[in-house]
Write an enzyme that holds these catalytic residues in place. Structure first.
Site, mmCIF file in Angstrom:
data_model
loop_
_atom_site.group_PDB
_atom_site.id
_atom_site.type_symbol
_atom_site.label_atom_id
_atom_site.label_comp_id
_atom_site.label_asym_id
_atom_site.label_seq_id
_atom_site.Cartn_x
_atom_site.Cartn_y
_atom_site.Cartn_z
ATOM 1 N NE ARG A 19 -51.452 1.696 8.344
ATOM 2 C CZ ARG A 19 -50.972 0.489 8.794
ATOM 3 N NH1 ARG A 19 -50.310 0.438 9.909
ATOM 4 N NH2 ARG A 19 -51.586 -0.752 8.158
ATOM 5 C CE1 TYR A 49 -56.312 26.889 13.005
ATOM 6 C CE2 TYR A 49 -55.624 24.573 13.770
ATOM 7 C CZ TYR A 49 -56.127 25.432 12.847
ATOM 8 O OH TYR A 49 -56.887 24.989 11.686
ATOM 9 C CG ASP A 89 -48.447 25.051 16.997
ATOM 10 O OD1 ASP A 89 -47.562 25.229 16.090
ATOM 11 O OD2 ASP A 89 -49.505 24.970 16.824
ATOM 12 C CE LYS A 104 -51.516 26.439 8.203
ATOM 13 N NZ LYS A 104 -51.768 25.971 9.221
#
Ligand SMILES: Cc1ncc(COP(=O)(O)O)c(C=O)c1O
Length: 368
Positions: free
Chosen positions: A35, A87, A159, A184
């Site tokens: 982690r 978004y 973003d 993306k």
């Protein structure tokens, strides 16, 4: 990208391990528990930093997990100035989750920097900008908003999903954090969900790394491998997305049934001059409205394409078609959606890297 340091493998191995054997308590090779650290992730984070001209980068389990981690820098009572047409999932995270924890959001049209300035208060701690925006491709002047945020003592997070690091590097324009849905263009092949944050400031990196390991929204090593491979062709892919995008945007604009085309590369687009200044190309994301502005007519077109697949998401090599009102932005109430310019017939295209003439032919048949 560097070869794997332990073997020289040109492709970074998928270190599918949860832990690392220590020689003696606290004597190890820098890796304790996956982690906190994983070598495949480290290689990807190094690549992320390089392509975004950043000193540091962190990988997350999704784009919204990356956004969520930025929000965890804040305290109750802090204010965020955010873009009004970003978004829908970012809006949902802000309005449905973080508002409950006492964070206040002020939504403004960030393309008008005077609106950003007017929303600043003593409590402003973060400015959240998406440029180009999803789905109206609005362009915000990153350098101008960075100056406002700096003056206000707030962080600016951009973003950069739609442009990708191949077309735009917000840290160079003064942003403090860049966020990506790596799902993306960075991944580029519609086979992975991942997010990324890039930053230059060492202390900010430490705070975000602490959040990453404490809250645990880390990506698995196989997903890191896939994005590492995707990044190798990012430049080539973006070139093809831009070329195809330009052809399709111009073709759509001349179609008698199309009312409006949203693409920042049109010289009469409100954001053109700023896009030209801060982007190296206009990308492959295009939205358009039909003259018959009805959901039913949009649905007819959306169900009639063959090369453009009807699906959420974007940025893959294959072309996708989407209806924001009923898909990606369905979480925004209709009244608010229309107010923000997202009409019922608005159709969003993620133009892929197929033959441009084939794509045009597909749209010609579907629009009719
Ligand atoms: C501009 C933008 N930002 C953030 C996200 C969220 O990313 P993810 O789906 O990887 O969580 C998306 C997803 O569609 C997006 O389009």
């Amino acid at each position: 990208m560097e070869p794997d340091p332990s073997t020289g493998a040109i492709m970074t191995p998928i270190y599918q391990t949860s832990t690392y054997v220590q020689e003696a308590p606290a004597t190890h090779k820098g890796y304790e528990y996956a982690r906190s650290q994983n070598p495949t992730r480290t290689a990807l984070e190094t690549a992320y930093a390089q392509i975004e001209n950043a000193k540091h980068a962190l990988a997350f389990g999704s784009g919204v997990a990356a956004t969520d981690s930025v929000m965890k820098l804040l305290n109750p009572g802090d204010e965020v100035i955010a873009a009004s047409d970003m978004y829908g999932g970012t809006y949902r995270l802000f309005s449905k989750v973080w508002e409950r924890f006492g964070i206040k959001f002020i939504y403004v049209d960030t393309t008008n920097t005077a609106h950003v300035q007017a929303a600043v208060t003593a409590n402003t701690k973060l400015v959240w900008v998406e440029t180009p925006t999803n789905p109206l491709m609005n362009i915000t002047d990153i350098a101008a908003v960075a100056a406002i945020a700096k003056n206000a003592g707030a962080l600016l997070c951009v973003d950069n999903t739609f442009a990708s690091p191949a077309l735009q590097n917000p840290l160079d324009d003064g942003a403090d954090i860049v966020m990506h849905s790596a799902t993306k263009y960075l991944g580029g092949h519609s086979d992975v969900i991942q997010g990324a944050l890039m930053m230059n400031d060492d202390a900010l990196r430490e705070k975000l790394y602490f959040i990453q390991k404490s809250c645990g929204a880390v990506p698995g090593p196989q997903d890191c491998f896939l994005v590492l491979r995707g990044i190798k062709t990012l430049g080539l892919r973006m070139k093809a997305h831009c070329e195809n995008g330009e052809k399709i945007a111009h073709w759509l604009r001349s179609h008698p049934k199309v009312a409006k085309v949203y693409w920042p590369g049109f010289e009469d687009n409100a954001g053109y001059a700023i896009a030209k200044k801060q982007m190296k190309g206009f990308g492959g994301m295009i939205s358009f409205e039909l003259k018959n502005d009805e959901v039913a007519e949009a649905k007819r077109v959306l169900s009639s394409t063959h090369l453009f697949s009807l699906a959420e998401s974007l940025g893959g090599v294959e072309s996708l078609i989407n209806h924001p009102a009923s898909m990606t932005h369905a979480s925004i109430p209709r009244e608010e959606r229309i107010k923000n310019g997202l009409s019922d017939s608005l159709i969003r295209l993620s133009v892929g890297i197929e033959d441009a003439d084939d794509l045009v032919e597909d749209l010609r048949k579907a629009i009719g």
